[in-house]
Write a protein that holds these residues in place. Structure first.
Motif, mmCIF file in Angstrom:
data_model
loop_
_atom_site.group_PDB
_atom_site.id
_atom_site.type_symbol
_atom_site.label_atom_id
_atom_site.label_comp_id
_atom_site.label_asym_id
_atom_site.label_seq_id
_atom_site.Cartn_x
_atom_site.Cartn_y
_atom_site.Cartn_z
ATOM 1 N N ARG A 195 0.839 -1.211 0.000
ATOM 2 C CA ARG A 195 0.000 0.000 0.000
ATOM 3 C C ARG A 195 0.868 1.253 0.000
ATOM 4 O O ARG A 195 0.562 2.241 -0.634
ATOM 5 C CB ARG A 195 -0.930 -0.024 1.228
ATOM 6 C CG ARG A 195 -2.051 -1.073 1.092
ATOM 7 C CD ARG A 195 -3.078 -0.980 2.220
ATOM 8 N NE ARG A 195 -2.555 -1.409 3.509
ATOM 9 C CZ ARG A 195 -2.507 -2.700 3.910
ATOM 10 N NH1 ARG A 195 -2.967 -3.661 3.111
ATOM 11 N NH2 ARG A 195 -2.014 -3.011 5.081
ATOM 12 N N GLU A 211 -4.507 0.739 -5.123
ATOM 13 C CA GLU A 211 -5.541 1.593 -4.552
ATOM 14 C C GLU A 211 -6.573 0.645 -3.939
ATOM 15 O O GLU A 211 -7.379 0.045 -4.669
ATOM 16 C CB GLU A 211 -6.185 2.426 -5.686
ATOM 17 C CG GLU A 211 -7.053 3.576 -5.229
ATOM 18 C CD GLU A 211 -6.281 4.636 -4.465
ATOM 19 O OE1 GLU A 211 -6.792 5.088 -3.431
ATOM 20 O OE2 GLU A 211 -5.145 4.985 -4.895
ATOM 21 N N LYS A 245 -9.966 -0.562 -5.409
ATOM 22 C CA LYS A 245 -10.070 -0.203 -6.826
ATOM 23 C C LYS A 245 -8.933 -0.829 -7.623
ATOM 24 O O LYS A 245 -7.902 -0.205 -7.853
ATOM 25 C CB LYS A 245 -10.022 1.326 -6.986
ATOM 26 C CG LYS A 245 -11.175 2.037 -6.319
ATOM 27 C CD LYS A 245 -11.007 3.531 -6.500
ATOM 28 C CE LYS A 245 -11.951 4.279 -5.558
ATOM 29 N NZ LYS A 245 -11.536 5.648 -5.340
ATOM 30 N N GLU A 275 -7.604 1.025 -10.688
ATOM 31 C CA GLU A 275 -6.729 2.197 -10.546
ATOM 32 C C GLU A 275 -5.402 1.819 -9.907
ATOM 33 O O GLU A 275 -4.655 2.681 -9.456
ATOM 34 C CB GLU A 275 -7.434 3.265 -9.700
ATOM 35 C CG GLU A 275 -8.604 3.887 -10.438
ATOM 36 C CD GLU A 275 -9.422 4.797 -9.513
ATOM 37 O OE1 GLU A 275 -8.827 5.357 -8.570
ATOM 38 O OE2 GLU A 275 -10.631 4.904 -9.748
ATOM 39 N N SER A 276 -5.134 0.529 -9.825
ATOM 40 C CA SER A 276 -3.919 0.096 -9.128
ATOM 41 C C SER A 276 -2.779 -0.132 -10.116
ATOM 42 O O SER A 276 -2.912 -0.888 -11.074
ATOM 43 C CB SER A 276 -4.192 -1.197 -8.353
ATOM 44 O OG SER A 276 -5.128 -0.930 -7.320
#
Lengths: 484, 1097
Positions: B60, B70, B73, B76-77
């Motif tokens: 993270r 993320e 999501k 969006e990672s």
């Protein structure tokens, strides 16, 4: 994941101690291995003798022609060689086959060797071809009997390998180049993965002249080496019978005593799995002694059957006897029978010169017995559960060597397979017009292994052994187009 | 599911809580993927782009590009974006196959489920902190109170651990089994019955300890443990094609002998390492030490230098360091802090070295013997990193310097080039080399002299008158031959001849024989002939169907005879000397001379026999000298015609005068002498005279060349060096002149024999030879400074293409010192791995289970062993006591831990349950004998073991006929002993631990091999002799003790006695000669097949 308890901290070679390797069907591996410190590995999928998925065949007869059969004069007809005979490759429309980039895939073992070179001047075909069967597949006139079985055979005309010397024999069997070391062969993997169908016989048998690499199991251990057999009931396998005078009755008394003493010893050493395995090994050994000579005696085969294998001709008889023995082993449930043909350091098919004489003679030794084997298996309903493979380490150059021979050629060559789970009457893949490169559907040698494994119901990836990571190329890809 | 690497499984197991996100289990499903595919670059080892992925928190947290994910999501990672990227440039991981869709899906689901991970998750440890990379330290030895466990440090550590876990050991093994155990373990042979008895009778407290000391002093200790180390160090004899060497080295057994001797003298392990890797630098003139470099020489591979060096690197690091450095050949190591550059730094250590054979005293033929050793042949050879491990793609921008892996470099080591003493880089300077060459030169002179005598004799035999005159003059009295028989065949004289088979008649002073067909016709003298005689027979062969053989037999009596005959068979007409052995008629090739024999041509055949020497001449020309290989005997002479019609004109047989000189067979014993004319004989004498002169010129050339070379290589060359060089040059020119003159004589001889069409060329050759003599004469007047140095070394070809120019170039006078520096780093007390790895190997072989399971990988994949404190204590103790192996052996085998029983019959139930794998040594592990021990034990029990130590590898074809220990057998890719291969013989490629398979072929081998059957019978016979009159029960009891080192139970005994009775019954029924003896032999044979014979209990 493995059925075994995952508490062992480490991979162990001891897994090869092994019931499955020996073929003690029904003896669970975990029982074999617990309690004596021969820790089994968690990370390994220990084979339990069962296929991983539904098999289409159960046995393999692996025929290997040592030295390198000319693909253009056996199963891959290339009339352009005759049309352009005497021209250099550069003078033909196919000069691009010698593009250095395309030649790079070979790993040269013997630098500056007189063998394994480019041979530029095209050499005409030394034999004619006929179309055979409904499929109309062309087979050379050196192999008329095999041709007559064409409708049962899947030809693969687009093999390639990377060793331009006879180390390619080992490569064909193990999938790895000479310079990479020694690796288990296809027969050893099958034996290791599938175990036994018959407690009285070795499960992986080899006959005929072997290459120098006479071990098969390598890191799978000696339990997975092929057992070399001779078609001689008096001397069929190493130490098959007493080498000094010792009567059968005496020996029987000895074996009974050994067995009894070892069992009595269990009271002193309870839970000693090695001892249990040894008891089993003596039982199997005693049965094997009796069973093996029995299988290779042909007294109960009819004249008709014997003739089918060419027993009536001194040329065909030696190879025919091995093939008939192979059929009899298949009947008895032996998994993998490897038969090598063509003696000599490099292999008899190595026709650097006098190719015509060489191939004429050798083909005459094998053609009829091989067709006889296919016919015999078929009429006994065994062909649909047996895979017959005809292979060789590489092909031969389109160009001439010594004026009347051909050199080693790893870039494109032919093999064929027939039997359980395979299509018949199909010719898959292709080389270019002069038989140089495997152009259409090229297959590396391990694709043959992958096809066999799949048909036997084995997932090679689930047989991987810790500490011996296999490369992608080691697994190969099944040749889907020839699978029925 | 794919296989998980071990470390990830351990990780899995170390977490008690399983945390799941939605239906995805991070620890079980996600982390293993990351571990397998990402940690190598984004974990403890490396943090590419500042990113670590080894904990949820670190994932993270992200790296240089921000958070890797993320949570919630996946779309969006960054992590998902990179692993799923289409473009290869974008996609992670950069090597290998992309992640599978299933794996990507798992990652996505975990992220979408909130990317939950345990809060107490800890990152991977800093690789530098890995236990095996820390120096071992010697903690306090625990002090157990329990007496048997307090005497020995090994026991103290083991007992303390066991106590902490409340595990109870099983009782000790009984004394006889213990004795067998320690014998097999330390010397690889079982104790004899008297050794057992002596031990059982010895009531001293230290009886066992004294046996241990005795065994460690036995030379068999070195053989037993030598074979262990031969496994680890990959001993392999050479193989190739015909005589062509392709792999390892010829005479590599010198290295085997060095191993055995080093162990027997308890040479420090640190010193052994240095000698194996660099004896040529640290002891460059010590032939004993140089043998050690066989460790490197065995890697020789004719065809591919990179393969050769790869094997050297891989196995040097695995054997000594327990590091899998080979993984870094193509890219940085995935698990250990070893970079690809580290790999090539190690390659640079070995880059300059090559292999050669140096002469050993007494032998100048390298095919017969020589010392295989390494040396730095190319100090300047650069090392390049191979991009992705591809030898065809070296990175030539940067030369890699030699060095050791950065993580383990305790301190910078200076690599100092070593100036080699002259005798090292030029072994021909050694004095024995001159002696050996002089001896050969002397032998050549002797042979040349003999040839000359012989060729003179040939001439003499062709000049009978002069020879006889000379002979009489010599002995000073007239030759008066003692006549035995003379017959001019005026009639068929029955008082002279016994008339045998055939059709004989006399017509006009000619004896005629007319019987033809494949049978013999003969006339036999009525008296025995003189032992040494000369027979002269004049005859004409007139016909016959095929063989047309006419001649004389002598020593004819009963079945004996020797025969000399002329056969007009066509094709293949010949003169033949033949003899009988038993019923066989022998036709020796060197008693035969092919020559044209015509029908209807008169021949005068003269046969001279003295003792076993036979000379035959035909029409006055000496043709054949032959030495009979069989004894002479008294007998008659037969006049013989075999399938020959013939006319006999006369025969004369006289006693051979001692003064007549006979001609010896050719010195090489093979070629019979060619028939010659007097002129030819004179030319031959000229050739042999010149050859003798040339041979006689050689010793001076050798001596002076050696003296000049020795002087040249002195640190301060002596003042008389120019004089010495001058003498060497003079001797060299003299030798060359003598050789040129010999060439002229040969050319003259060839010219005389030349056929018409080759005469011109022969004349030309003679002119050239004569011109060469003129040149050689001129050269001797102005000898210059050149001479031919002795050679005493043969470099192994660097590749199949190497030519003589480079092969025979002088060796460099300095060595790079790289291997010395490298070896000293390995053998340094500051190297954390070396002692631990060795201790583990030794422990494994004593106890049947290792302290560190992966004996060749002490890297990060090897978890800290449960006996870590013990391992470290032993490692430090080992180093502190001069790396003495014998000390370690003694400590281990005298421990109580070593003496435990292998039986769990009396084991504590809860102990068995809680430690089924015996991790804490509450019992002993049974060990299957290695293949060599199986065979050697059979030999020892049968009392036939040949204890000869060392020496050349036994010829594979002679293995069945030798009772020497198995380690002396040929052991190569192409040759391994068949009996040994059945019991998991060492793999020449890698054998850090032997397999212990149990297969039916082993049962067949012990049950059916000639070896086991023969030796079982010998054992039974021996035991029977030792016991005298013994009942079956007594015999069974003693056989059990001898073979299995235990007394039989009542049940076992009666089973054996029953079997013996059954055997006797069936043998008696089958009218066997010795049912009693055989029943005992069969019993012994059965016991050799008992599980506990091949098991070290």
């Amino acid at each position: 994941m493995s059925k075994l308890s995952p508490s062992s901290p480490s991979p162990s070679r001891r897994c090869f101690l092994s019931g499955a390797g020996l073929g003690f069907a029904g003896l669970a591996m975990s029982a074999m291995l617990q309690g004596d410190g021969f820790g089994a590995s968690v990370a390994q999928q220990l084979p339990d003798g069962e296929p991983h998925f539904t098999p289409k065949a159960r046995s393999v007869i692996w025929l290997f022609m040592r030295g390198g059969v000319s693909h253009m004069e056996s199963f891959d007809h290339k009339p352009m060689l005759t049309n352009y005979a005497g021209k250099t490759i550069n003078e033909t429309p196919w000069s691009d086959v010698q593009d250095p980039e395309r030649l790079k895939k070979v790993r040269v073992v013997v630098v500056n060797d007189a063998n394994g070179q480019q041979r530029n001047e095209l050499y005409p075909l030394q034999i004619g071809f006929q179309k055979h069967g409904q499929s109309g597949i062309e087979v050379s006139d050196w192999f008329p009997h095999i041709g007559s079985c064409a409708d049962d055979i899947a030809f693969v005309r687009s093999m390639w390998t990377t060793d331009d010397n006879h180390g390619a024999q080992v490569q064909f069997h193990s999938g790895r180049h000479m310079l990479d070391g020694r690796f288990p062969t296809i027969g050893a993997w099958v034996k290791y993965g599938l175990g036994t169908l018959n407690d009285n016989l070795p499960q992986f048998i080899t006959m005929g002249p072997r290459f120098f690499d006479t071990r098969d199991g390598h890191y799978l251990g000696p339990a997975n080496d092929a057992v070399p057999l001779k078609v001689d009931p008096n001397d069929p396998l190493p130490y098959a019978k007493p080498e000094l005078d010792l009567s059968h009755d005496e020996q029987k008394i000895e074996f009974d005593l050994i067995n009894r003493l070892n069992r009595l010893n269990e009271a002193k050493y309870p839970d000693d799995e090695a001892m249990r395995a040894r008891i089993k090994s003596y039982e199997l050994a005693f049965r094997m002694q009796a069973a093996v000579p029995n299988v290779i005696s042909f007294d109960d085969e009819t004249q008709g059957t014997q003739d089918l294998y060419g027993f009536d001709d001194a040329k065909t008889k030696p190879f025919g006897m091995q093939l008939l023995a192979a059929r009899r082993f298949v009947e008895k449930g032996v998994r993998f029978i490897q038969i090598m043909h063509g003696d000599g350091a490099a292999g008899a098919w190595d026709a650097h010169s006098n190719l015509k004489t060489n191939h004429t003679g050798l083909a005459a030794q094998v053609d009829k017995p091989i067709a006889g084997l296919l016919i015999d298996l078929k009429q006994r309903g065994l062909l649909n559960e047996t895979i017959v493979v005809f292979a060789t380490e590489f092909g031969r150059t389109p160009g001439s060597q010594s004026g009347n021979g051909r050199d080693h050629h790893p870039y494109g060559f032919s093999i064929w397979m027939a039997g359980g789970g395979l299509k018949g009457g199909i010719a898959h893949g292709a080389t270019d017009e002069i038989g140089f490169h495997a152009d259409e559907h090229p297959h590396y040698v391990t694709d043959v292994h992958a096809t066999i494994m799949q048909l036997l119901g084995l997932d090679a990836r689930r047989l991987e052994v810790p500490g011996h990571k296999r490369l992608e190329i080691d697994f190969g890809q099944p040749i889907e187009q020839i699978i029925a | 599911m794919r296989h998980l690497p071990l470390a990830s499984l351990l990780l899995l197991l170390s977490f008690a809580i399983s945390v799941s996100a939605a239906d995805v289990d991070y620890l079980r499903e996600v982390k293993p993927i990351l571990h397998e595919r990402c940690f190598a670059c984004h974990g403890a080892l490396k943090q590419e782009a500042g990113l670590r992925l080894d904990t949820g928190t670190l994932i993270r947290q992200g790296g240089d590009s921000g958070g890797a994910i993320e949570p919630g999501k996946s779309s969006e990672s960054l992590l998902v974006e990179r692993v799923a990227a289409e473009s290869e440039d974008e996609r992670m991981p950069p090597e290998g196959k992309p992640l599978t869709p299933d794996e990507i899906e798992l990652l996505k689901r975990w992220i979408d489920g909130g990317a939950i991970s345990p809060t107490d998750e800890r990152p991977d440890e800093d690789p530098r902190q890995h236990w095996a990379f820390q120096l071992p330290t010697q903690g306090d030895v625990p002090q157990p109170r329990d007496p048997p466990w307090s005497h020995n440090s090994v026991d103290a550590f083991i007992a303390a651990q066991r106590k902490a876990r409340n595990l109870k050991p099983v009782p000790s093994v009984d004394r006889q089994l213990l004795l067998r155990r320690v014998y097999l373990d330390l010397v690889g042979l079982p104790p004899t019955r008297s050794q057992v008895q002596a031990f059982l009778d010895d009531t001293h407290d230290d009886a066992y300890e004294r046996v241990v000391d005795e065994l460690l002093e036995s030379p068999h200790y070195g053989e037993r443990w030598g074979r262990h180390w031969m496994d680890v160090w990959r001993y392999s004899d050479w193989f190739g094609l015909g005589a062509q060497l392709r792999y390892s080295q010829k005479h590599i057994w010198h290295w085997r002998d060095w191993i055995v001797e080093s162990l027997n003298e308890d040479k420090g392990y640190d010193r052994m390492i240095v000698e194996m890797l660099a004896a040529d630098e640290v002891a460059p003139t010590d032939r004993d030490a140089l043998r050690a470099t066989g460790f490197l020489a065995r890697n020789y591979f004719l065809f591919n230098r990179t393969t050769w060096l790869d094997e050297t690197i891989e196995h040097t690091s695995q054997a000594f360091l327990g590091l899998t450095i080979n993984c870094a050949k193509c890219h940085d190591h995935k698990y250990d802090p070893i970079s690809q550059v580290d790999y090539y730094r190690m390659r640079a250590v070995f880059e300059p070295h090559q292999v050669r054979l140096d002469a050993v005293p007494g032998q100048t033929d390298f095919e017969k013997d020589g010392l295989p050793r390494v040396f730095d042949a190319h100090p300047e050879e650069p090392t390049y990193l191979h991009i992705r491990g591809d030898a065809a793609n070296p990175d030539k921008d940067r030369v890699i310097t030699p060095g050791v892996p950065a993580i383990l470099a305790a301190e910078e080591r200076n690599i100092k080039p070593v100036a080699l003493p002259p005798e090292s880089h030029n072994p021909a300077l050694q004095s024995f080399v001159l002696e050996d060459h002089l001896n050969i030169a002397k032998r050549a002179i002797a042979v040349a002299k003999q040839s000359l005598v012989q060729s003179r004799e040939v001439l003499a035999s062709l000049e009978p008158a002069s020879a006889a005159a000379a002979a009489s003059a010599e002995v000073g009295k007239p030759a008066k031959p003692n006549l035995f028989l003379r017959d001019d065949f005026k009639q068929l004289a029955a008082e002279q001849w016994e008339i045998g088979a055939g059709e004989w008649k006399v017509e006009g002073d000619i004896l005629i024989q007319t019987q033809i067909g494949a049978s013999r016709a003969y006339l036999r003298t009525r008296r025995d002939h003189p032992g040494d005689f000369q027979a002269t027979l004049k005859f004409t062969t007139t016909g016959g169907q095929q063989w047309r053989s006419v001649g004389l037999a002598f020593d004819v009596a009963g079945d004996h005879e020797k025969l000399v005959y002329l056969s007009a068979v066509s094709p293949g007409s010949k003169l033949q000397v033949s003899y009988k052995t038993g019923a066989n008629q022998n036709y020796p090739p060197n008693g035969k001379l092919d020559l044209p024999v015509s029908l209807d041509t008169p021949y005068e055949m003269s046969i001279r026999v003295r003792d076993r020497l036979v000379n035959v001449s035909l029409n006055g020309r000496h043709l054949l000298a032959y030495e009979l290989p069989v004894e002479r005997s008294v007998g008659r002479i037969d006049l013989v015609a075999f399938d020959a019609a013939a006319k006999f004109h006369s025969i004369e047989i006289i006693e051979l005068s001692p003064s007549v000189k006979l001609i010896q067979p050719a010195p090489d014993g093979s070629a019979p002498n060619k028939p010659m004319t007097i002129d030819q004989a004179k030319l031959a004498i000229a050739v042999t005279e010149r050859a003798l002169a040339a041979a006689e010129a050689r010793p001076a050339a050798l001596r002076t060349a050696h003296a000049a070379d020795v002087a040249k290589h002195q640190l301060t060359p002596p003042e008389n060096l120019p004089q010495l060089i001058h003498e060497a040059a003079v001797a060299a020119r003299s030798l060359e002149l003598a050789q040129a003159e010999q060439a002229v004589a040969s050319a003259q001889q060839l010219l005389a024999e030349a056929a018409e069409q080759t005469k011109a060329k022969a004349e030309q050759d003679l002119k050239t030879a004569q011109a060469n003599v003129e040149k050689a004469r001129a050269a001797r007047r102005q000898p210059g400074e050149s001479y031919t140095s002795l050679r005493a070394s043969l470099k192994a070809l660097e590749g199949p293409a190497e030519k003589d120019d480079s092969r025979f170039a002088p060796y460099p006078t300095t060595s790079t010192g790289r291997r010395t520096a490298f070896a000293r780093w390995i053998a340094d007390a500051k190297n954390p791995l070396t002692a631990r790895v060795a201790v583990n190997h030794i422990w494994t072989r004593h106890f049947g289970q290792p302290l560190v399971e992966s004996v060749t990988d002490f890297g990060r994949r090897a978890p800290k062993p449960s006996q870590h404190a013990l391992l470290d204590w032993l490692a430090v103790d080992f180093m502190a006591h001069d790396w003495s192996m014998k000390r370690l052996h003694r400590m281990m085998v005298t421990s109580q831990t070593y003496r435990l029983s292998t039986s769990v019959a009396e084991a504590d139930a809860s102990t068995r349950d809680s430690d089924p794998k015996n991790e804490y040594y509450w019992r002993r592990q049974p060990i299957r004998m290695e293949s060599q021990v199986v065979r050697d034990s059979l030999l020892q029990l049968a009392g036939v073991l040949d204890p000869t130590l060392g020496g050349p590898t036994i010829d594979p074809n002679k293995e069945d006929n030798t009772y020497r220990r198995s380690l002396y057998f040929t052991h190569s890719r192409d040759d391994q002993n068949k009996f040994l291969t059945m019991f998991d013989d060492a793999d020449i490629g890698r054998c850090y631990r032997r397999d212990e398979s149990i297969v039916p072929q082993q049962a067949l081998t012990l049950a059916n091999s000639k070896l086991s059957l023969t030796l079982a019978r010998k054992m039974a016979e021996k035991l029977e002799n030792e016991l005298g009159q013994a009942s079956d029960e007594q015999f069974v009891a003693e056989a059990f003790r001898m073979i299995l080192a235990t007394a039989p139970t009542t049940d076992e005994s009666s089973a054996c006695v029953d079997a013996m009775q059954q055997t006797r019954d069936i043998l008696t029924k089958a009218r066997h000669a010795q049912p009693e003896t055989r029943s005992r032999a069969d019993l012994v044979h059965a016991l050799l097949n008992h599980n506990d014979f091949v098991t070290i209990r």
